[in-house]
Design a protein around this motif. Structure first.
Motif, PDB file in Angstrom:
ATOM      1  N   ASP A  53     -25.234 -35.076  25.857  1.00 51.92           N
ATOM      2  CA  ASP A  53     -23.878 -35.558  25.636  1.00 51.92           C
ATOM      3  C   ASP A  53     -22.822 -34.892  26.531  1.00 51.92           C
ATOM      4  O   ASP A  53     -21.636 -35.135  26.355  1.00 51.92           O
ATOM      5  N   SER A  54     -23.219 -34.075  27.503  1.00 54.65           N
ATOM      6  CA  SER A  54     -22.251 -33.424  28.374  1.00 54.65           C
ATOM      7  C   SER A  54     -22.950 -32.921  29.635  1.00 54.65           C
ATOM      8  O   SER A  54     -24.139 -32.575  29.611  1.00 54.65           O
ATOM      9  N   SER A  55     -22.206 -32.875  30.735  1.00 56.19           N
ATOM     10  CA  SER A  55     -22.751 -32.364  31.995  1.00 56.19           C
ATOM     11  C   SER A  55     -22.447 -30.883  32.214  1.00 56.19           C
ATOM     12  O   SER A  55     -22.899 -30.293  33.191  1.00 56.19           O
ATOM     13  N   ARG A  56     -21.685 -30.259  31.304  1.00 54.48           N
ATOM     14  CA  ARG A  56     -21.303 -28.857  31.466  1.00 54.48           C
ATOM     15  C   ARG A  56     -22.198 -27.896  30.690  1.00 54.48           C
ATOM     16  O   ARG A  56     -22.070 -26.684  30.838  1.00 54.48           O
ATOM     17  N   TYR A  57     -23.149 -28.412  29.897  1.00 60.33           N
ATOM     18  CA  TYR A  57     -23.947 -27.559  29.028  1.00 60.33           C
ATOM     19  C   TYR A  57     -25.442 -27.756  29.292  1.00 60.33           C
ATOM     20  O   TYR A  57     -25.908 -28.869  29.591  1.00 60.33           O
ATOM     21  N   PHE A  58     -26.160 -26.656  29.117  1.00 64.50           N
ATOM     22  CA  PHE A  58     -27.611 -26.645  29.354  1.00 64.50           C
ATOM     23  C   PHE A  58     -28.278 -25.834  28.247  1.00 64.50           C
ATOM     24  O   PHE A  58     -27.655 -24.978  27.614  1.00 64.50           O
TER      25      PHE A  58
END
Length: 242
Positions: free
Chosen positions: A84-89
């Motif tokens: 749901d986001s490109s900033r979190y892994f």
């Protein structure tokens, strides 16, 4: 030879979150984490050593290691993007005893997560090319002459005047080297000797008679012939006997 470490990427501010266990195969969602209360904040360094790649989470001030994540491939289990986001892994960390755990990792800016993706892709692309190059058979070129093999070289001889030509030809006959002399100037030939029966007077030299146009001696200008004198014994003394 011992390999040295190469720092691929540095980000001075990253956030670590405690994540709940994954309950389905749909992947992780950052919305399920408590994003307002990160468990740790520090620095991230991506370090390569030979074929090994490690993400290190360190204290921003002291550099003390908080956790490390060996990455064997990307995308993979060691580093996985959330849905749901490109900033979190989701990062799989590992201690010195080989035990593993999963934590959440986030960036405050989307450009930081983009830089991480590019750095990982470039590293594994380079590593794949290196492995393919080592697997390719080495072809040794044999540039030496084989037995009985010869080469032909065309050479030109340069004359002293700078022009190019072939070597001088040998003379015909006599067994020696013939010398090609230049023709006489003007292309004229010597006149024939005067006839003994009509010798001119010694006092007045007589010009040779004009030869016909078809004569092999060439064409000469005629001059007026002096009067003929009878041959006397005195005149005969002026001739050399042969």
């Amino acid at each position: 030879m011992e390999s040295y470490e190469s720092v691929i990427l540095v980000k001075n501010e990253v956030f670590v979150f405690k994540i709940p266990p994954k309950t389905s195969n749909r992947g992780y969602r950052a919305a399920d984490w408590n994003l307002q209360e990160p468990q740790w904040t520090g620095r991230m360094r991506l370090v390569a050593k030979a074929e090994e790649l490690i993400m290190k989470l360190e204290d921003k001030t002291s550099g003390e290691l908080f956790a490390k994540c060996p990455i064997d491939k990307y995308p993979g289990l060691a580093l996985e993007s959330v849905t749901d986001s490109s900033r979190y892994f989701v990062v799989r960390i590992q201690d010195d005893n080989g035990r593993t755990a999963y934590i959440g990792l986030g960036f405050g800016d989307r450009s930081d997560s983009f830089d991480l993706n590019v750095a990982l892709q470039d590293h594994f692309k380079w590593l794949r090319k290196e492995q393919e190059g080592e697997a390719a058979p080495q072809q040794n070129l044999d540039l030496g002459f084989k037995e009985g093999e010869t080469i032909k070289i065309n050479m030109k001889i340069t004359k002293k005047d700078g022009s190019e030509g072939s070597r001088p030809r040998r003379g015909v006959g006599g067994g020696g080297v013939g010398v090609l002399l230049p023709p006489p100037p003007g292309g004229s030939r010597l006149p024939p000797p005067p006839s003994p029966q009509h010798a001119p007077s010694p006092a007045v030299p007589a010009a040779p008679a004009a030869a016909p146009a078809s004569s092999e001696w060439g064409d000469f200008n005629s001059a007026s012939a002096p009067s003929q004198q009878p041959v006397t014994s005195a005149n005969q003394q002026n001739w050399v006997q042969f």
